[in-house]
Design a protein around this motif. Structure first.
Motif, PDB file in Angstrom:
ATOM      1  N   THR A  53       0.824  -1.199   0.000  1.00 25.93           N
ATOM      2  CA  THR A  53       0.000   0.000   0.000  1.00 25.93           C
ATOM      3  C   THR A  53       0.862   1.254   0.000  1.00 25.93           C
ATOM      4  OG1 THR A  53      -1.739  -1.175   1.188  1.00 25.93           O
ATOM      5  CG2 THR A  53      -1.818   1.211   1.256  1.00 25.93           C
ATOM      6  N   MET A  54       1.882   1.266   0.841  1.00 24.84           N
ATOM      7  CA  MET A  54       2.762   2.436   0.899  1.00 24.84           C
ATOM      8  C   MET A  54       3.524   2.619  -0.410  1.00 24.84           C
ATOM      9  SD  MET A  54       2.263   4.137   3.511  1.00 24.84           S
ATOM     10  CE  MET A  54       3.597   5.267   3.241  1.00 24.84           C
ATOM     11  N   GLU A  55       3.951   1.516  -1.025  1.00 27.16           N
ATOM     12  CA  GLU A  55       4.638   1.634  -2.318  1.00 27.16           C
ATOM     13  C   GLU A  55       3.710   2.267  -3.348  1.00 27.16           C
ATOM     14  OE1 GLU A  55       5.993  -2.236  -3.437  1.00 27.16           O
ATOM     15  OE2 GLU A  55       7.720  -2.164  -2.101  1.00 27.16           O
ATOM     16  N   GLY A  56       2.448   1.870  -3.351  1.00 26.27           N
ATOM     17  CA  GLY A  56       1.480   2.441  -4.287  1.00 26.27           C
ATOM     18  C   GLY A  56       1.273   3.920  -4.035  1.00 26.27           C
ATOM     19  N   LYS A  57       1.210   4.316  -2.769  1.00 20.95           N
ATOM     20  CA  LYS A  57       1.032   5.738  -2.446  1.00 20.95           C
ATOM     21  C   LYS A  57       2.240   6.556  -2.872  1.00 20.95           C
ATOM     22  CE  LYS A  57      -2.126   5.181   1.450  1.00 20.95           C
ATOM     23  NZ  LYS A  57      -2.312   5.375   2.895  1.00 20.95           N
ATOM     24  N   VAL A  58       3.435   6.030  -2.676  1.00 18.26           N
ATOM     25  CA  VAL A  58       4.654   6.755  -3.077  1.00 18.26           C
ATOM     26  C   VAL A  58       4.701   6.901  -4.595  1.00 18.26           C
ATOM     27  CG1 VAL A  58       7.181   6.612  -3.160  1.00 18.26           C
ATOM     28  CG2 VAL A  58       5.973   6.145  -1.027  1.00 18.26           C
ATOM     29  N   LYS A  59       4.394   5.824  -5.313  1.00 19.48           N
ATOM     30  CA  LYS A  59       4.394   5.890  -6.776  1.00 19.48           C
ATOM     31  C   LYS A  59       3.376   6.907  -7.274  1.00 19.48           C
ATOM     32  CE  LYS A  59       5.866   1.153  -7.678  1.00 19.48           C
ATOM     33  NZ  LYS A  59       5.460  -0.152  -8.230  1.00 19.48           N
ATOM     34  N   SER A  60       2.200   6.904  -6.666  1.00 16.82           N
ATOM     35  CA  SER A  60       1.164   7.851  -7.064  1.00 16.82           C
ATOM     36  C   SER A  60       1.598   9.286  -6.787  1.00 16.82           C
ATOM     37  CB  SER A  60      -0.126   7.540  -6.305  1.00 16.82           C
ATOM     38  OG  SER A  60      -1.110   8.484  -6.592  1.00 16.82           O
ATOM     39  N   SER A  61       2.231   9.505  -5.652  1.00 11.26           N
ATOM     40  CA  SER A  61       2.696  10.839  -5.298  1.00 11.26           C
ATOM     41  C   SER A  61       3.762  11.328  -6.272  1.00 11.26           C
ATOM     42  CB  SER A  61       3.243  10.835  -3.875  1.00 11.26           C
ATOM     43  OG  SER A  61       3.785  12.078  -3.543  1.00 11.26           O
ATOM     44  N   VAL A  62       4.688  10.480  -6.618  1.00  9.88           N
ATOM     45  CA  VAL A  62       5.749  10.856  -7.565  1.00  9.88           C
ATOM     46  C   VAL A  62       5.141  11.150  -8.933  1.00  9.88           C
ATOM     47  CG1 VAL A  62       7.781   9.980  -8.800  1.00  9.88           C
ATOM     48  CG2 VAL A  62       7.576   9.633  -6.333  1.00  9.88           C
ATOM     49  N   ARG A  63       4.209  10.304  -9.355  1.00  6.50           N
ATOM     50  CA  ARG A  63       3.562  10.498 -10.651  1.00  6.50           C
ATOM     51  C   ARG A  63       2.818  11.833 -10.683  1.00  6.50           C
ATOM     52  NH1 ARG A  63       0.196   6.293 -10.525  1.00  6.50           N
ATOM     53  NH2 ARG A  63       1.920   4.866 -10.915  1.00  6.50           N
ATOM     54  N   ASN A  64       2.093  12.140  -9.617  1.00  7.55           N
ATOM     55  CA  ASN A  64       1.359  13.409  -9.561  1.00  7.55           C
ATOM     56  C   ASN A  64       2.308  14.603  -9.503  1.00  7.55           C
ATOM     57  OD1 ASN A  64      -1.131  12.161  -9.672  1.00  7.55           O
ATOM     58  ND2 ASN A  64      -1.316  12.010  -7.447  1.00  7.55           N
ATOM     59  N   SER A  65       3.443  14.440  -8.843  1.00  6.81           N
ATOM     60  CA  SER A  65       4.428  15.528  -8.792  1.00  6.81           C
ATOM     61  C   SER A  65       4.974  15.829 -10.175  1.00  6.81           C
ATOM     62  CB  SER A  65       5.566  15.159  -7.847  1.00  6.81           C
ATOM     63  OG  SER A  65       5.089  14.996  -6.532  1.00  6.81           O
ATOM     64  N   PHE A  66       5.294  14.785 -10.938  1.00  7.07           N
ATOM     65  CA  PHE A  66       5.801  15.005 -12.294  1.00  7.07           C
ATOM     66  C   PHE A  66       4.737  15.663 -13.181  1.00  7.07           C
ATOM     67  CE2 PHE A  66       9.089  11.653 -11.456  1.00  7.07           C
ATOM     68  CZ  PHE A  66      10.167  12.494 -11.600  1.00  7.07           C
ATOM     69  N   LYS A  67       3.496  15.247 -13.000  1.00  3.72           N
ATOM     70  CA  LYS A  67       2.416  15.884 -13.777  1.00  3.72           C
ATOM     71  C   LYS A  67       2.297  17.359 -13.427  1.00  3.72           C
ATOM     72  CE  LYS A  67      -0.591  11.885 -14.476  1.00  3.72           C
ATOM     73  NZ  LYS A  67      -1.900  11.281 -14.140  1.00  3.72           N
ATOM     74  N   TRP A  68       2.391  17.679 -12.149  1.00  5.69           N
ATOM     75  CA  TRP A  68       2.289  19.062 -11.706  1.00  5.69           C
ATOM     76  C   TRP A  68       3.441  19.889 -12.283  1.00  5.69           C
ATOM     77  CZ3 TRP A  68       5.359  22.339  -8.782  1.00  5.69           C
ATOM     78  CH2 TRP A  68       4.754  23.512  -8.344  1.00  5.69           C
ATOM     79  N   ILE A  69       4.670  19.352 -12.216  1.00  8.02           N
ATOM     80  CA  ILE A  69       5.846  20.058 -12.762  1.00  8.02           C
ATOM     81  C   ILE A  69       5.679  20.256 -14.260  1.00  8.02           C
ATOM     82  CG2 ILE A  69       8.321  19.859 -13.209  1.00  8.02           C
ATOM     83  CD1 ILE A  69       8.525  18.434 -10.465  1.00  8.02           C
ATOM     84  N   LYS A  70       5.228  19.217 -14.941  1.00  4.44           N
ATOM     85  CA  LYS A  70       5.038  19.307 -16.388  1.00  4.44           C
ATOM     86  C   LYS A  70       4.011  20.382 -16.731  1.00  4.44           C
ATOM     87  CE  LYS A  70       3.252  16.611 -20.220  1.00  4.44           C
ATOM     88  NZ  LYS A  70       2.598  15.375 -20.604  1.00  4.44           N
ATOM     89  N   ASN A  71       2.914  20.436 -16.001  1.00  6.50           N
ATOM     90  CA  ASN A  71       1.885  21.454 -16.253  1.00  6.50           C
ATOM     91  C   ASN A  71       2.405  22.860 -15.974  1.00  6.50           C
ATOM     92  OD1 ASN A  71      -0.058  19.645 -17.099  1.00  6.50           O
ATOM     93  ND2 ASN A  71      -0.896  19.363 -15.044  1.00  6.50           N
ATOM     94  N   LYS A  72       3.182  23.040 -14.920  1.00  7.11           N
ATOM     95  CA  LYS A  72       3.724  24.363 -14.588  1.00  7.11           C
ATOM     96  C   LYS A  72       4.703  24.831 -15.653  1.00  7.11           C
ATOM     97  CE  LYS A  72       1.550  25.406 -10.959  1.00  7.11           C
ATOM     98  NZ  LYS A  72       0.637  26.522 -10.947  1.00  7.11           N
TER      99      LYS A  72
END
Length: 81
Positions: A53-72
């Motif tokens: 579960t924690m691995e999934g949350k970390v992966k999701s967080s990293v993925r969302n961070s990259f999306k946010w950086i890409k959008n900015k």
């Protein structure tokens, strides 16, 4: 206890010093035999689920961070033109 004639130091009984009656070193078809507590097995299984579960949350967080950086970066690049 009967002794072997060709090897007098070995007895014919398997319950000697090597502990053949003890099943701690024996194997079953499903792996090593152990008298582990079912509660301990359940706790280990739940702990492994929590790790997944924690691995999934970390992966999701990293993925969302990259999306946010890409959008900015995209917003800054195209809004200044």
């Amino acid at each position: 206890m009967e002794k072997s004639k060709s090897f007098p130091e070995y007895s014919s009984s398997f319950s000697g010093e090597f502990g053949f009656q003890d099943r701690s070193n024996s194997y079953t078809f499903n792996g090593p035999y152990s008298k582990a507590d079912p509660e301990l097995k359940r706790k280990k299984r739940i702990a492994s689920y929590n790790v997944f579960t924690m691995e999934g949350k970390v992966k999701s967080s990293v993925r969302n961070s990259f999306k946010w950086i890409k959008n900015k970066v995209t917003d800054v690049r195209y809004s200044s033109v």
